[in-house]
Every structure is written in C-alpha cells, then in structure tokens.
Design a protein around this motif. Structure first.
Motif, PDB file in Angstrom:
ATOM      1  N   GLY A  38       0.811  -1.215   0.000  1.00  0.00           N
ATOM      2  CA  GLY A  38       0.000   0.000   0.000  1.00  0.00           C
ATOM      3  C   GLY A  38       0.841   1.261   0.000  1.00  0.00           C
ATOM      4  O   GLY A  38       0.520   2.244  -0.693  1.00  0.00           O
ATOM      5  N   LEU A  39       1.932   1.251   0.759  1.00  0.00           N
ATOM      6  CA  LEU A  39       2.817   2.416   0.808  1.00  0.00           C
ATOM      7  C   LEU A  39       3.479   2.668  -0.542  1.00  0.00           C
ATOM      8  O   LEU A  39       3.633   3.816  -0.970  1.00  0.00           O
ATOM      9  CB  LEU A  39       3.877   2.209   1.892  1.00  0.00           C
ATOM     10  N   SER A  40       3.867   1.594  -1.219  1.00  0.00           N
ATOM     11  CA  SER A  40       4.468   1.733  -2.548  1.00  0.00           C
ATOM     12  C   SER A  40       3.465   2.315  -3.544  1.00  0.00           C
ATOM     13  O   SER A  40       3.831   3.108  -4.416  1.00  0.00           O
ATOM     14  CB  SER A  40       4.966   0.366  -3.034  1.00  0.00           C
ATOM     15  N   LEU A  41       2.206   1.936  -3.401  1.00  0.00           N
ATOM     16  CA  LEU A  41       1.156   2.517  -4.244  1.00  0.00           C
ATOM     17  C   LEU A  41       1.044   4.019  -3.993  1.00  0.00           C
ATOM     18  O   LEU A  41       0.955   4.816  -4.934  1.00  0.00           O
ATOM     19  CB  LEU A  41      -0.173   1.819  -3.946  1.00  0.00           C
ATOM     20  N   GLY A  47       3.043   9.426  -6.081  1.00  0.00           N
ATOM     21  CA  GLY A  47       4.113  10.397  -5.905  1.00  0.00           C
ATOM     22  C   GLY A  47       4.058  11.175  -4.602  1.00  0.00           C
ATOM     23  O   GLY A  47       4.561  12.298  -4.523  1.00  0.00           O
ATOM     24  N   GLN A  48       3.459  10.594  -3.561  1.00  0.00           N
ATOM     25  CA  GLN A  48       3.355  11.254  -2.266  1.00  0.00           C
ATOM     26  C   GLN A  48       4.411  10.701  -1.315  1.00  0.00           C
ATOM     27  O   GLN A  48       5.226   9.864  -1.701  1.00  0.00           O
ATOM     28  CB  GLN A  48       1.947  11.068  -1.699  1.00  0.00           C
ATOM     29  N   ALA A  49       4.393  11.161  -0.065  1.00  0.00           N
ATOM     30  CA  ALA A  49       5.395  10.720   0.901  1.00  0.00           C
ATOM     31  C   ALA A  49       4.727  10.463   2.244  1.00  0.00           C
ATOM     32  O   ALA A  49       3.823  11.204   2.651  1.00  0.00           O
ATOM     33  CB  ALA A  49       6.489  11.780   1.062  1.00  0.00           C
ATOM     34  N   SER A  50       5.167   9.408   2.936  1.00  0.00           N
ATOM     35  CA  SER A  50       4.613   9.086   4.245  1.00  0.00           C
ATOM     36  C   SER A  50       5.670   8.416   5.109  1.00  0.00           C
ATOM     37  O   SER A  50       6.302   7.449   4.674  1.00  0.00           O
ATOM     38  CB  SER A  50       3.396   8.155   4.116  1.00  0.00           C
ATOM     39  N   LEU A  51       5.849   8.939   6.304  1.00  0.00           N
ATOM     40  CA  LEU A  51       6.754   8.333   7.279  1.00  0.00           C
ATOM     41  C   LEU A  51       5.991   7.743   8.462  1.00  0.00           C
ATOM     42  O   LEU A  51       6.608   7.255   9.403  1.00  0.00           O
ATOM     43  CB  LEU A  51       7.752   9.379   7.804  1.00  0.00           C
ATOM     44  N   GLY A  52       4.675   7.804   8.407  1.00  0.00           N
ATOM     45  CA  GLY A  52       3.888   7.368   9.554  1.00  0.00           C
ATOM     46  C   GLY A  52       2.852   6.315   9.233  1.00  0.00           C
ATOM     47  O   GLY A  52       1.767   6.309   9.828  1.00  0.00           O
TER      48      GLY A  52
END
Length: 326
Positions: A38-41, A47-52
């Motif tokens: 899901g994070l790779s999607l 093209g977004q970013a998530s660290l949480g």
C-alpha cells in the motif's frame, strides 16, 4: 512480472508455512509486505510521501484489541472492521494532511503516528501505557485458530488480495490519473484529474491494507501497546518500498522479503558469542542505513524496476541472436 515467476512465488508461499516450525518470521514478513504494498502505491504511483504508515497499523491493532477485549466484539467481525476503520481514519486525517507536499507531508504523517502513540500511552481505553493484554485467538463460531500456520496463510492471502487490488487499480482509468499526479499535480489537474480526491482514495486504500496487517498481527501476538508501533518500524516500511522499487506492484513484496532476510542475518550475527548486548539494535539501525544508502547510490529505481529494465534491454539482443541462428 513474468507469469512463471508469479506461479513459482505462489507455490513457494503455499509451501513455506509447511516447511518451518516457528511461523513468526513468515507472518511478520507477510504482514509488513501488505503495509509496504500500500505504501508503494501511495509513494510510487501517486508520488506522495509518508513516514507514519504505522499509524494505520496501530488503528487496525487497536480495533481488534479494544473490540474483542473491552467491547466483546466477535474476533472475525473485529478483523473485518479493522481495515475499514483504518481506511476511514486515513481518509479523515488525509483531508487536511494531503494538502501538504513533499517533506511537509512526510513529517505530517509521522506526527499522526506520534499522536496515536500519545493517545495509547494516556487513555485507559487504549491501554494507558500498559497495553491491552488477553486478545482472544481468531475464531469463527466454535472453530478457534490455535495453529500458527493458519495465521501464515491468512497473512499470505491478505498479501495476495493487496497485490491484486493494486494491480487492477493502477491499470484502471483511475490508476492512470494517480500516475499523472506523480509527474505533476498541476498538469494532472488541468487534464481533469481530481487531485485531492485521488490522493485521498489512494491514502485510504494504503491505510486499509495497513489496518488489516495491524489487526491480524494483534491476533497473532496477542498484545498491543504504544511500543508495538514505533516510528522506526514505519521508517523501515519506507526503506523496504525503496529497495523493492517504488511504482511497482511487486516492488513492495520483493523489498520486504529482501530487507527482512537481511535483518534476520544481522540478528543472528548479533546473537553470536562475544557480541555485546547492544549489538542487536545497533546492527539493525546500521543495516537499514547501509541498505538505503547503497540502493540510493547504485540501484535508485529499486530491485524490480532495475531487473525489468535489464530484461527489456536484453530482449533485442536475444532476438538478434535468434534471427542469426535461424
């Protein structure tokens, strides 16, 4: 990915739970792969970013813990509801959060995880720092899951569903729209792509995947607390996605397996005779750092896209050789 490789991977996944006695590594790897898919999607295609991303894993785990222990909800119902609540939580926090971009969005997602950890550490309903014990085993009617292999197969089945959903999503009309976001949000908006709604949808899908992983992990453990979902694990999800290849459906799986095996090797080394007690955490942190730096320098696209590029370049050579032989 080549169909033969997919078949081999499916057979290996079906046989793996039968070949190992302790299912812990297999279950944890499969659950991490669901989150990273899901994070790779979200990061690769949109093209977004998530660290949480661990925030939504925590929502899934809390749904199971509070639902079964405090509210007496049937375990299967809690497992079904958990990804729905996690997806809803992702959509709710994503409404203001996804108006941010770049590192602002990444740190904003990390703040969501820290807020959830604070809530878990203070409110009695969510453990108040002690955690929630006594989560019952997964059961349906009178059938109670006592064999760890069942959790392995459930985790692998969840991973298969996550891959299938991502595969169909990125090849749909909606998928073409979110891929346009990765290039330029302004260009995508001018082409008629609803930018915020598209990002919210992808974020909710990724949150639902994470919620399922957290829910099944809560049944497998069976215990949750704020220490179950440290920020370091969420950073690890990002490294796994980068190693496997952002913007690749199979990249999350390959990156998770590769990095999990690498960390397992480091864990064995840290337990060797003569190693200091602090060797385990030090090697784990160093392992993440070394892998991330090496891949960013030498394999920036990740394993799956890089291998796919090699195959595309080698295909004309094979055709020329075949034509010469004939």
């Amino acid at each position: 990915m080549n169909r033969i490789v997919i078949v081999v991977a499916a057979v290996a996944a079906a046989l793996a739970p039968l070949l190992v006695s302790d299912q812990t590594f297999l279950v944890q790897t499969a659950l991490a792969a669901i989150v990273v898919t899901g994070l790779s999607l979200f990061m690769g295609y949109a093209g977004q970013a998530s660290l949480g991303q661990g925030a939504f894993v925590a929502v899934g785990g809390l749904t199971v813990a509070v639902g079964t222990v405090t509210l007496g909800v049937p375990p299967v119902l809690a497992l079904v509801v958990a990804p729905l609540l996690a997806a809803g939580a992702a959509a709710l926090v994503g409404w203001p959060l996804l108006r941010l971009r770049g590192h602002y969005l990444a740190f904003g997602s990390l703040a969501v995880l820290l807020i959830i950890q604070t809530v878990m550490a203070t409110l009695p309903l969510f453990g108040a720092g002690v955690g929630i014990f006594g989560i019952p085993p997964l059961s349906l009617g009178g059938l109670v899951v006592t064999d760890q292999r069942v959790y392995s197969y459930l985790a692998l089945a969840g991973l298969a569903v996550a891959i299938l959903v991502c595969h169909n999503l990125v090849r749909s009309r909606f998928g073409r729209g979110i891929r346009a976001l990765a290039g330029s949000e302004s260009a995508a908006a001018s082409s008629g792509v609803p930018v915020l709604r598209s990002k919210l949808t992808v974020f909710a899908v990724a949150g639902g995947f994470a919620g399922f992983a957290g829910a099944l992990g809560a049944f497998f453990t069976p215990y949750v607390s704020q220490d179950t979902y440290p920020p370091f694990v969420s950073f690890g999800y990002v490294v796994m996605a980068v190693v496997g290849g952002l913007g690749s459906v199979w990249g999350g799986v390959v990156g998770t397996v590769a990095l999990s095996l690498w960390l397992q090797v480091l864990s064995v080394l840290s337990a060797a005779p003569g190693m200091p007690a602090a060797a385990g955490p030090i090697l784990q942190y160093a392992g993440y750092g070394v892998v991330l730096v090496l891949f960013l320098l030498f394999v920036p696209r990740g394993i799956v896209p890089t291998v796919a590029g090699w195959r595309r370049r080698a295909r004309p050579v094979r055709e020329v050789v075949a034509a010469g032989v004939s």
